[in-house]
Write a protein that holds these residues in place. Structure first.
Motif, short mmCIF file in Angstrom:
data_model
loop_
_atom_site.label_atom_id
_atom_site.label_comp_id
_atom_site.label_asym_id
_atom_site.label_seq_id
_atom_site.Cartn_x
_atom_site.Cartn_y
_atom_site.Cartn_z
N HIS A 22 0.83 -1.22 0.00
CA HIS A 22 0.00 0.00 0.00
C HIS A 22 0.86 1.26 0.00
CE1 HIS A 22 -3.75 -2.19 0.54
NE2 HIS A 22 -3.17 -2.89 1.50
N CYS A 23 1.91 1.24 -0.79
CA CYS A 23 2.86 2.35 -0.79
C CYS A 23 3.26 2.67 -2.23
CB CYS A 23 4.09 1.97 0.03
SG CYS A 23 5.18 3.35 0.43
N GLN A 24 2.97 3.88 -2.67
CA GLN A 24 3.19 4.29 -4.06
C GLN A 24 4.40 5.21 -4.17
OE1 GLN A 24 0.46 4.21 -6.86
NE2 GLN A 24 2.09 4.85 -8.21
N ALA A 25 5.33 4.86 -5.04
CA ALA A 25 6.48 5.72 -5.32
C ALA A 25 6.06 6.84 -6.26
CB ALA A 25 7.61 4.92 -5.94
N VAL A 26 6.37 8.09 -5.91
CA VAL A 26 5.92 9.23 -6.72
C VAL A 26 7.06 10.11 -7.21
CG1 VAL A 26 3.63 9.27 -5.66
CG2 VAL A 26 5.49 10.63 -4.64
N ASP A 27 8.26 9.93 -6.66
CA ASP A 27 9.38 10.76 -7.12
C ASP A 27 10.68 10.15 -6.60
OD1 ASP A 27 10.73 12.80 -8.40
OD2 ASP A 27 9.65 14.42 -7.39
N ILE A 56 21.13 8.30 -7.71
CA ILE A 56 19.88 8.16 -6.95
C ILE A 56 20.20 7.81 -5.51
CG2 ILE A 56 19.55 5.69 -7.50
CD1 ILE A 56 16.51 6.39 -7.78
N ARG A 57 19.49 8.47 -4.59
CA ARG A 57 19.71 8.25 -3.15
C ARG A 57 18.47 7.68 -2.46
NH1 ARG A 57 25.07 8.00 -2.93
NH2 ARG A 57 26.10 9.94 -3.49
N GLY A 58 17.34 7.71 -3.13
CA GLY A 58 16.12 7.21 -2.51
C GLY A 58 14.91 7.61 -3.32
N ILE A 59 13.73 7.40 -2.74
CA ILE A 59 12.49 7.74 -3.43
C ILE A 59 11.54 8.44 -2.46
CG2 ILE A 59 12.67 5.81 -5.05
CD1 ILE A 59 10.48 4.39 -3.40
N ILE A 60 10.58 9.14 -3.05
CA ILE A 60 9.47 9.72 -2.30
C ILE A 60 8.26 8.82 -2.49
CG2 ILE A 60 7.97 11.73 -2.01
CD1 ILE A 60 10.82 12.33 -1.29
N VAL A 61 7.58 8.49 -1.40
CA VAL A 61 6.40 7.63 -1.47
C VAL A 61 5.22 8.33 -0.82
CG1 VAL A 61 7.77 5.51 -1.48
CG2 VAL A 61 6.93 6.44 0.70
N SER A 64 1.37 7.20 1.03
CA SER A 64 0.59 6.09 1.55
C SER A 64 -0.36 6.63 2.60
CB SER A 64 1.52 5.03 2.17
OG SER A 64 2.11 5.54 3.35
N LYS A 65 -1.05 5.74 3.30
CA LYS A 65 -1.91 6.14 4.41
C LYS A 65 -1.11 6.81 5.52
CE LYS A 65 -6.06 4.68 3.23
NZ LYS A 65 -7.23 5.58 3.17
N SER A 66 0.20 6.57 5.52
CA SER A 66 1.07 7.20 6.52
C SER A 66 1.56 8.57 6.09
CB SER A 66 2.27 6.29 6.80
OG SER A 66 1.86 5.04 7.31
N GLY A 67 1.10 9.03 4.92
CA GLY A 67 1.48 10.34 4.42
C GLY A 67 2.61 10.27 3.41
N ARG A 68 3.17 11.42 3.11
CA ARG A 68 4.30 11.50 2.18
C ARG A 68 5.59 11.30 2.96
NH1 ARG A 68 5.86 15.13 -2.98
NH2 ARG A 68 4.10 13.95 -3.77
N GLN A 69 6.42 10.38 2.47
CA GLN A 69 7.65 10.05 3.18
C GLN A 69 8.81 9.88 2.20
OE1 GLN A 69 5.86 6.49 4.93
NE2 GLN A 69 6.13 7.35 6.98
N ALA A 70 10.01 10.00 2.72
CA ALA A 70 11.23 9.72 1.94
C ALA A 70 11.83 8.42 2.44
CB ALA A 70 12.24 10.85 2.09
N ILE A 71 12.26 7.57 1.50
CA ILE A 71 12.96 6.34 1.85
C ILE A 71 14.33 6.38 1.17
CG2 ILE A 71 12.92 3.83 1.80
CD1 ILE A 71 9.92 3.92 1.46
#
Length: 453
Positions: A128-133, A141-146, A148-155
């Motif tokens: 349930h987690c969508q990558a958007v940037d 590349i260092r990570g992605i922006i996702v 989800s129900k937990s909000g916008r997060q960086a991984i």
């Protein structure tokens, strides 16, 4: 980090974790499996003959573990063995003593199998987690922006594998790609299952129709596929005879119908509602195709109930959770595999696996009946201009006709396993993915049961 939990992403994550590297698998839906579970395509190995050469590794593991769980389906009716078609299947090596050379996956059980195998490998799952940037440091590349129900997060991650199918991460990272106009792309499909079918009555009718259809034999001899194309299908005959508006009009094509049936009167997956002129990266096109596909399914169900023997009491059982998509973005890679490569047993020093000479697209069907195969070069998973990003699945680098081979699940899994191992080795060796020692990658893949040469 692997983005996308379909066949390629599963293989990438499992392979990486088995190399001892902490691995996160990010998936936008509520289950892993992608085209297997979301689109209900359980025919992972339908191309396989006695002499077919596979890469091994995770490709075969999926089938074996599914069988151990009781998660496979035998789609061949016992009476087929005694027919001319059955004899031909035996001769061609598709059936051995009446048993198929491949397993059809129960796509519902595969959801559980996928959960089990990634947890056993030590992969951290995130549904349930969508990558958007993407998060970039120059061209690395260092990570992605996702979201989800937990909000916008960086991984953050040391390496990222794009297994989204549409090269979404590569696109956001600025990697070059190509994409044909949507009127040149392969169509999308809305699959469905039904119940209440008199399987014995239907198969008897089907065998009689096939034996009387001379147009069927050239296609069958070329592919060995027990499915029904529109120039000879028993389904289209009643549809074309019917009054327009009563059931499916002729303007709505039924291209192909898989035979995933069980003796309980259930057909698990009809792969027949094909819709053209759809851009898989356009949300409005995706919405249009989903709704149009469902509308066509209801009309087809009504047609089958009225016109096809064995379907008199048929009921709609389920509709795929998402579109079956075949073609969109393709990265421009360090190497771009060609039609010549896949048709002429290409060999590469940076091979990360092998794929049978199996093509199915653009009016071409080539089945791997003779043991011919091509090697998969590492260069096709390396996008230009972006570091520490690998791409696996149908969006790997290649020309138009090579896509008829690289889009297949068997090749997607092979590129996924290769990318997962390469990412892990590059971390352990502290080198960027583009400069990884390919011999170390190949040794690790062979240790995982993959055929390289």
């Amino acid at each position: 980090m692997v983005v996308g939990g379909g066949p390629a992403g599963l293989a990438a994550a499992i392979a990486s974790a088995r190399e001892g590297v902490n691995t996160l698998l990010v998936e936008r839906y509520g289950c892993f499996g992608g085209v297997i579970t979301q689109t209900m395509i359980g025919t992972l190995g339908w191309y396989r003959y006695v002499k077919t050469i596979d890469a091994g590794g995770i490709i075969k593991e999926f089938e074996l573990k599914a069988k151990e769980m009781g998660g496979t389906i035998n789609t061949f009716n016992k009476k087929i063995k005694t027919t001319e078609i059955g004899k031909f299947l035996e001769k061609k090596g598709i059936l051995v003593d009446g048993v198929p050379t491949y397993e059809i996956l129960d796509t519902e059980i595969f959801k559980v199998l996928a959960d089990n195998i990634i947890q056993e490998a030590g992969v951290t799952p995130l549904l349930h987690c969508q990558a958007v940037d993407t998060l970039m440091d120059g061209n690395t590349i260092r990570g992605i922006i996702v979201e989800s129900k937990s909000g916008r997060q960086a991984i953050m991650a040391k390496r990222v594998i794009d297994a989204t199918g549409d090269a979404d991460i590569a696109y956001h990272a600025g990697a070059p790609y190509r994409k044909d106009p949507k009127n040149k792309l392969m169509g999308v499909t809305v699959n469905f299952g039904c119940s209440g079918v008199d399987i014995h009555k239907f198969i008897t009718y089907l065998i009689e129709k096939i034996q009387k259809k001379p147009k069927f034999l050239p296609y069958f001899q070329q592919s060995g596929e027990l499915s029904f194309m529109d120039d000879f299908t028993c389904f289209l005959e009643p549809i074309n005879r019917a009054n327009k508006g009563d059931i499916v009009p002729e303007s709505i094509p039924i291209r192909k119908i898989w035979n995933q049936y069980v003796e309980l009167g259930i057909i698990n997956s009809f792969n027949g509602i094909h819709i053209s002129d759809i851009d898989c990266t356009d949300v409005f096109d995706l919405t249009k195709a989903e709704m149009e596909g469902r509308k066509r399914i209801i009309k087809l169900i009504n047609s089958l109930r009225r016109r096809t023997p064995g379907f008199e009491k048929v009921r709609l059982k389920n509709i795929g959770s998402s579109l079956g998509t075949r073609e969109s973005r393709k990265i421009i890679g360090d190497y771009n595999i060609t039609e010549y490569d896949v048709k002429n047993q290409a060999r590469f020093k940076d091979s990360i696996g092998v794929c049978p000479e199996f093509l199915d697209a653009y009016g071409t069907v080539i089945m791997p009946t003779t043991g011919r195969f091509f090697q998969i070069p590492y260069g096709i998973v390396l996008p230009k201009k972006v570091e520490n990003l690998l791409v696996a699945g149908r969006c790997v680098a290649g020309d138009k006709m090579s896509h008829a081979a690289t889009r297949q699940m068997v090749c997607c899994i092979a590129t996924g396993q290769g990318a997962g191992v390469a990412a892990a080795v590059s971390i352990k060796e502290n080198t960027i993915c583009r400069e990884v020692d390919i011999s170390l990658v190949q040794t690790a893949l062979e240790n995982q049961g993959v055929r390289i040469r």
